[in-house]
Design a protein around this motif. Structure first.
Motif, PDB file in Angstrom:
ATOM      1  N   ILE A   1       0.798  -1.015  -0.027  1.00 19.24           N
ATOM      2  CA  ILE A   1       0.050  -0.053   0.006  1.00 19.24           C
ATOM      3  C   ILE A   1       0.873   1.257   0.009  1.00 19.24           C
ATOM      4  O   ILE A   1       1.658   1.377   0.923  1.00 19.24           O
ATOM      5  N   SER A   2       0.608   1.913  -0.817  1.00 24.69           N
ATOM      6  CA  SER A   2       1.382   3.392  -0.972  1.00 24.69           C
ATOM      7  C   SER A   2       0.324   4.528  -0.875  1.00 24.69           C
ATOM      8  O   SER A   2      -0.492   4.498  -1.732  1.00 24.69           O
ATOM      9  N   TRP A   3       0.541   5.615   0.047  1.00 23.00           N
ATOM     10  CA  TRP A   3      -0.268   6.613  -0.018  1.00 23.00           C
ATOM     11  C   TRP A   3       0.147   7.815   0.626  1.00 23.00           C
ATOM     12  O   TRP A   3       1.135   7.654   1.638  1.00 23.00           O
ATOM     13  N   GLU A   4      -0.046   8.958   0.031  1.00 22.09           N
ATOM     14  CA  GLU A   4       0.515  10.210   0.422  1.00 22.09           C
ATOM     15  C   GLU A   4      -0.837  11.014   1.000  1.00 22.09           C
ATOM     16  O   GLU A   4      -1.615  11.290   0.180  1.00 22.09           O
ATOM     17  N   ILE A   5      -0.558  11.500   2.279  1.00 24.39           N
ATOM     18  CA  ILE A   5      -1.885  12.328   2.593  1.00 24.39           C
ATOM     19  C   ILE A   5      -1.391  13.608   2.990  1.00 24.39           C
ATOM     20  O   ILE A   5      -0.210  13.954   3.576  1.00 24.39           O
ATOM     21  N   CYS A   6      -1.724  15.160   2.393  1.00 25.46           N
ATOM     22  CA  CYS A   6      -1.191  16.290   2.462  1.00 25.46           C
ATOM     23  C   CYS A   6      -2.254  17.119   3.267  1.00 25.46           C
ATOM     24  O   CYS A   6      -3.542  16.956   3.211  1.00 25.46           O
ATOM     25  N   ARG A   7      -1.524  18.096   3.632  1.00 30.10           N
ATOM     26  CA  ARG A   7      -2.594  18.960   4.477  1.00 30.10           C
ATOM     27  C   ARG A   7      -3.697  19.554   3.535  1.00 30.10           C
ATOM     28  O   ARG A   7      -3.419  19.645   2.361  1.00 30.10           O
ATOM     29  N   GLY A   8      -4.862  19.682   3.764  1.00 28.00           N
ATOM     30  CA  GLY A   8      -5.838  20.329   3.099  1.00 28.00           C
ATOM     31  C   GLY A   8      -6.705  19.075   2.323  1.00 28.00           C
ATOM     32  O   GLY A   8      -7.562  19.323   1.886  1.00 28.00           O
ATOM     33  N   ASP A   9      -6.028  18.071   2.289  1.00 27.71           N
ATOM     34  CA  ASP A   9      -6.617  16.705   1.644  1.00 27.71           C
ATOM     35  C   ASP A   9      -7.978  16.390   2.348  1.00 27.71           C
ATOM     36  O   ASP A   9      -7.980  16.281   3.511  1.00 27.71           O
ATOM     37  N   ARG A  10      -8.866  15.921   1.366  1.00 33.31           N
ATOM     38  CA  ARG A  10     -10.058  15.271   1.910  1.00 33.31           C
ATOM     39  C   ARG A  10     -10.141  13.776   1.409  1.00 33.31           C
ATOM     40  O   ARG A  10     -10.123  13.836   0.213  1.00 33.31           O
ATOM     41  N   TRP A  11     -10.014  12.658   1.936  1.00 32.25           N
ATOM     42  CA  TRP A  11     -10.064  11.512   1.674  1.00 32.25           C
ATOM     43  C   TRP A  11     -11.258  10.646   1.925  1.00 32.25           C
ATOM     44  O   TRP A  11     -11.607  10.748   2.988  1.00 32.25           O
ATOM     45  N   HIS A  12     -11.887   9.855   0.995  1.00 31.60           N
ATOM     46  CA  HIS A  12     -12.580   8.865   1.157  1.00 31.60           C
ATOM     47  C   HIS A  12     -12.023   7.392   1.450  1.00 31.60           C
ATOM     48  O   HIS A  12     -11.642   7.002   0.311  1.00 31.60           O
ATOM     49  N   LEU A  13     -11.835   6.688   2.513  1.00 30.27           N
ATOM     50  CA  LEU A  13     -11.084   5.548   2.600  1.00 30.27           C
ATOM     51  C   LEU A  13     -12.403   4.311   2.360  1.00 30.27           C
ATOM     52  O   LEU A  13     -13.069   4.210   3.069  1.00 30.27           O
ATOM     53  N   ARG A  14     -12.184   3.547   1.417  1.00 28.40           N
ATOM     54  CA  ARG A  14     -13.278   2.678   0.975  1.00 28.40           C
ATOM     55  C   ARG A  14     -12.693   1.169   1.023  1.00 28.40           C
ATOM     56  O   ARG A  14     -11.453   1.205   0.598  1.00 28.40           O
ATOM     57  N   GLY A  15     -13.603   0.142   0.883  1.00 27.71           N
ATOM     58  CA  GLY A  15     -13.311  -1.095   0.953  1.00 27.71           C
ATOM     59  C   GLY A  15     -14.232  -2.000   1.423  1.00 27.71           C
ATOM     60  O   GLY A  15     -14.816  -1.522   2.543  1.00 27.71           O
ATOM     61  N   ALA A  16     -14.381  -3.236   0.894  1.00 29.60           N
ATOM     62  CA  ALA A  16     -15.230  -4.262   1.416  1.00 29.60           C
ATOM     63  C   ALA A  16     -14.953  -4.609   2.963  1.00 29.60           C
ATOM     64  O   ALA A  16     -13.926  -4.244   3.328  1.00 29.60           O
ATOM     65  N   ASN A  17     -15.952  -4.953   3.703  1.00 18.06           N
ATOM     66  CA  ASN A  17     -15.606  -5.592   5.001  1.00 18.06           C
ATOM     67  C   ASN A  17     -14.366  -6.615   4.923  1.00 18.06           C
ATOM     68  O   ASN A  17     -14.373  -7.316   4.249  1.00 18.06           O
ATOM     69  N   GLY A  18     -13.410  -6.383   5.787  1.00 17.31           N
ATOM     70  CA  GLY A  18     -12.225  -7.266   5.796  1.00 17.31           C
ATOM     71  C   GLY A  18     -11.212  -6.620   5.237  1.00 17.31           C
ATOM     72  O   GLY A  18     -10.141  -7.446   4.919  1.00 17.31           O
ATOM     73  N   SER A  19     -11.387  -5.580   4.163  1.00 19.24           N
ATOM     74  CA  SER A  19     -10.281  -5.298   3.047  1.00 19.24           C
ATOM     75  C   SER A  19      -8.979  -4.498   3.838  1.00 19.24           C
ATOM     76  O   SER A  19      -8.049  -4.469   3.347  1.00 19.24           O
ATOM     77  N   GLY A  20      -9.101  -4.349   5.110  1.00 21.60           N
ATOM     78  CA  GLY A  20      -7.910  -3.885   5.765  1.00 21.60           C
ATOM     79  C   GLY A  20      -8.243  -2.302   6.190  1.00 21.60           C
ATOM     80  O   GLY A  20      -7.012  -1.743   6.324  1.00 21.60           O
ATOM     81  N   LYS A  21      -9.257  -1.804   6.140  1.00 21.07           N
ATOM     82  CA  LYS A  21      -9.629  -0.200   6.333  1.00 21.07           C
ATOM     83  C   LYS A  21      -8.838   0.322   7.848  1.00 21.07           C
ATOM     84  O   LYS A  21      -8.101   1.049   8.303  1.00 21.07           O
ATOM     85  N   THR A  22      -9.546  -0.976   8.889  1.00 21.09           N
ATOM     86  CA  THR A  22      -9.167  -0.469  10.379  1.00 21.09           C
ATOM     87  C   THR A  22      -7.749  -0.653  10.353  1.00 21.09           C
ATOM     88  O   THR A  22      -7.084   0.081  11.253  1.00 21.09           O
ATOM     89  N   THR A  23      -7.210  -1.793   9.783  1.00 21.05           N
ATOM     90  CA  THR A  23      -5.753  -2.095  10.167  1.00 21.05           C
ATOM     91  C   THR A  23      -4.983  -0.843   9.490  1.00 21.05           C
ATOM     92  O   THR A  23      -3.890  -0.585  10.166  1.00 21.05           O
ATOM     93  N   LEU A  24      -5.455  -0.415   8.333  1.00 25.41           N
ATOM     94  CA  LEU A  24      -4.537   0.943   7.908  1.00 25.41           C
ATOM     95  C   LEU A  24      -4.699   2.063   8.695  1.00 25.41           C
ATOM     96  O   LEU A  24      -3.605   2.675   8.853  1.00 25.41           O
ATOM     97  N   LEU A  25      -5.584   2.195   9.319  1.00 25.76           N
ATOM     98  CA  LEU A  25      -6.099   3.205  10.324  1.00 25.76           C
ATOM     99  C   LEU A  25      -4.911   3.109  11.457  1.00 25.76           C
ATOM    100  O   LEU A  25      -4.208   4.092  11.948  1.00 25.76           O
ATOM    101  N   SER A  26      -4.832   2.000  11.870  1.00 26.61           N
ATOM    102  CA  SER A  26      -4.053   1.625  13.167  1.00 26.61           C
ATOM    103  C   SER A  26      -2.639   1.634  12.804  1.00 26.61           C
ATOM    104  O   SER A  26      -1.785   1.952  13.548  1.00 26.61           O
ATOM    105  N   LEU A  27      -2.054   1.632  11.664  1.00 27.93           N
ATOM    106  CA  LEU A  27      -0.803   1.995  11.108  1.00 27.93           C
ATOM    107  C   LEU A  27      -0.664   3.573  11.495  1.00 27.93           C
ATOM    108  O   LEU A  27       0.290   3.989  11.674  1.00 27.93           O
ATOM    109  N   LEU A  28      -1.559   4.417  10.919  1.00 25.12           N
ATOM    110  CA  LEU A  28      -1.504   5.786  10.894  1.00 25.12           C
ATOM    111  C   LEU A  28      -1.521   6.414  12.183  1.00 25.12           C
ATOM    112  O   LEU A  28      -0.658   7.162  12.477  1.00 25.12           O
TER     113      LEU A  28
END
Ligand SMILES: Nc1ncnc2c1ncn2[C@@H]1O[C@H](COP(=O)(O)OP(=O)(O)OP(=O)(O)O)[C@@H](O)[C@H]1O
Length: 582
Positions: free
Chosen positions: A324-351
């Motif tokens: 997974i490669s992702w760059e988040i900048c000041r001012g960005d508005r992101w919608h993080l999507r994905g089916a149940n179990g695709s890893g969204k919560t896991t990705l947040l816990s890395l952040l």
């Protein structure tokens, strides 16, 4: 339920074949399922009918075999009280003793079970998916345990172990297999239950409740947090079960939530009274859609806050996130999507740095104090990340401590200044304690800016700034914003006990906590669940910066919204970027 019954359903034609092996009861099939006579009240146990205010008044509710009911209420709005009454945990009081007698003779609350000789309440199962209402626990529990190593023996219990404990799992292996397959749980049977994602856990709990083989299954908010395909699958299964009466199903929905197509009747509870109505297909409530149009948000400078490249999370042989490669900048508005179990919560816990595997990533740079751009995760203390990242998530909501004798709403908001869980009001004057310490915020020595001023003056300035900021978010997102005409003032709301507020209000308070210190990065995971329409509208206005005289989320801040629904994202498609996990 027999497998035959389950397989022989023809949902579209509503042609229901129920196998002769059905275990149901010699109940009178024409008897209503539930009957609450006209003019009944529902009281909490231990409160006298003559003097106390009912939880629900003037109820009149009859549920017949052919009907599929949803109970709908706003936040704190009463469906919980009704479910309590259905479980025998609250008292149903018909209006007169005469009606009370007739009611009892006709089978009471559950006429269809009247002749079975069984205690009706043992034939009813209840599964609630509402997030914890508060007050149950005084301490913070470690919601990050699931991200790491499995620590205790009980954490190793697999989904198969959990489900096999139900009698029906052994007695009816085919039913077990069918349910597991249809709920998309086949590949998860051998992994520890504690590691399941929210959506996976929800499906597993429903399977477990079905395997317990009740006559009536009450599911409160079963669809919240499910992705579109899981939602569809679950609705199909619930419809099948209900039509086969194996078991009959009644669901609770949050006001504004989409009414599933299989539901034929709605009981809407508002301000302690209930009105039933039939659902006609065109009457399906639209999913919330309050999105407005405004100019695209422009970042003044594209300063990078998060920079990750080829990030991976693996548990044994299970790959949860791959490159997974992702760059988040000041001012960005992101919608993080994905089916149940695709890893969204896991990705947040890395952040947020909560995931132990955040330390072993070759390239994971996160926001750091001092504003010199992101630093490798290893170099940033987790406490700094807590200050720099405001987060609202189901895990945070469940874990947030609701201390006895009680953290006030104000105190809960003040924890946002360091992202911790201990109120920042230890030094408050004693007179303020009577009002939940509203109007006070501690300022630690290390937080006082190094300026040409003596420490105490600087501290006082910062304190005043923080107090003003607390009142600002309380004014913008508190009752004045969503309870117009209501009697409660912002000050009374601030002084009230956090754990006594409704789940929707608590979630709004945690949103205030995430926003109060204007952190550079804000993560909003399923933030709207439990809130009613007016609360959501107020929060969206704030996030979009549409409140007159108040600077909402600004261009130096980045926001990531995690939801399965496009129309829950506060920004329109030109303003928001999408990051999809496959
Ligand atoms: N400790 C663990 N061991 C094995 N698998 C795990 C562990 N923790 C999480 N998983 C798996 O990782 C996957 C991703 O989970 P995650 O909670 O990140 O999904 P999600 O996209 O947030 O799902 P949802 O939309 O349901 O909340 C799931 O399949 C889950 O079972």
């Amino acid at each position: 339920m027999s497998l035959l019954a389950f397989k022989n359903m023809h949902i579209l034609g509503r042609n229901v074949l129920v196998s002769s092996t059905r275990r149901y009861v010699n109940s009178d099939s024409s008897a209503p399922i539930i009957r609450i006579p006209f003019g009944s009240n529902v009281y909490a146990f231990g409160t006298p009918s003559t003097t106390s205010r009912p939880l629900i008044s003037n109820l009149n509710w009859n549920v017949r075999e052919t009907e599929a009911w949803a109970v709908v209420s706003g936040t704190g709005g009463g469906k919980r009280a009704l479910f309590k009454a259905l479980l025998g945990h609250a008292r149903v009081a018909p209006p007169t003793t005469e009606i009370q007698g007739q009611w009892a003779q006709a089978g009471g609350l559950y006429p269809f079970l009247a002749n079975t000789g069984a205690d009706p309440y043992t034939r009813v199962s209840y599964v609630s998916f509402r997030h914890r209402g508060g007050g149950e626990s005084g301490v913070f529990f470690d919601y990050t345990a699931r991200y790491g190593a499995i620590r205790e023996e009980e954490d190793r219990v697999t989904l198969k172990d959990t489900l096999s404990a139900s009698a029906a799992a052994e007695k009816e292996p085919e039913l077990f297999d069918t349910l597991i397959k249809q709920m998309g749980l086949t590949g998860l049977l051998d992994i520890p239950t504690i590691t399941l994602s929210n959506g996976q856990t929800r499906r597993a709990r429903i399977v477990k409740a079905i395997l317990d083989q009740p006559e009536l299954l009450l599911l409160d908010e079963p669809l919240t947090g499910l992705d579109a395909s899981s939602r569809k699958a679950l609705n199909e299964i619930l419809e099948r079960l209900h039509l086969a009466r194996a078991p009959r199903v009644i669901i609770g929905l949050r006001k504004g939530e989409e009414i599933p197509r299989w539901i034929t009747h709605v009981l809407e509870i508002a301000e302690g009274t209930a009105i039933g109505r039939e659902v006609i297909p065109s009457d399906h409530l639209p999913h919330q859609n309050i999105s407005g149009v405004s100019k695209p948000t422009k970042s003044p400078r594209k300063e990078v806050l998060v920079d990750m490249k080829n990030v991976n999370v693996v548990y044994g042989e299970r790959k949860v996130l791959t490159d997974i490669s992702w760059e988040i900048c000041r001012g960005d508005r992101w919608h993080l999507r994905g089916a149940n179990g695709s890893g969204k919560t896991t990705l947040l816990s890395l952040l947020t740095g909560d995931h132990p595997q955040s330390y072993v990533q070759a390239h994971l740079n996160l926001p750091a104090l001092g504003g010199d751009g992101p630093l490798p995760r290893k170099k940033i203390p987790t406490a700094h990340l807590r200050r720099l990242i405001g987060i609202v998530s189901p895990e945070m909501f469940d874990a947030f401590p609701r201390r006895h004798p009680g953290m006030s709403v104000w105190e809960a908001v003040t924890t946002g200044f360091d992202g911790g869980f201990v109120p920042r009001t230890r030094d408050a004057p004693s007179a303020m304690r009577q009002h939940g310490t509203a109007g006070w915020v501690d300022v630690a020595d290390e937080e006082v800016p190094q300026v040409d001023m003596i420490l105490e003056e600087s501290r006082e300035l910062l304190r005043r700034h923080r107090i003003a900021r607390c009142w600002e978010v309380l004014g913008a997102l508190g009752p004045a914003a969503w309870n117009q005409g209501g009697p409660e003032s912002t000050a009374a709301f601030a002084s009230s006990q956090f754990s006594a507020r409704s789940p929707g209000e608590q979630r709004l308070v945690l949103l205030m906590r995430a926003l109060v210190d204007r952190p550079p990065l804000i993560l909003l995971d399923e933030v709207w669940s439990g809130m009613d329409d007016s609360m959501i509208a107020a929060a969206r206005r704030y996030l979009r910066g549409e409140l007159p005289g108040i600077l909402g989320v600004n261009n130096t801040q980045a926001v990531v919204v995690i939801t399965h629904w496009e129309d829950e994202v506060p920004w329109n498609s030109e303003e928001v970027r999408r990051f999809t996990l496959g």
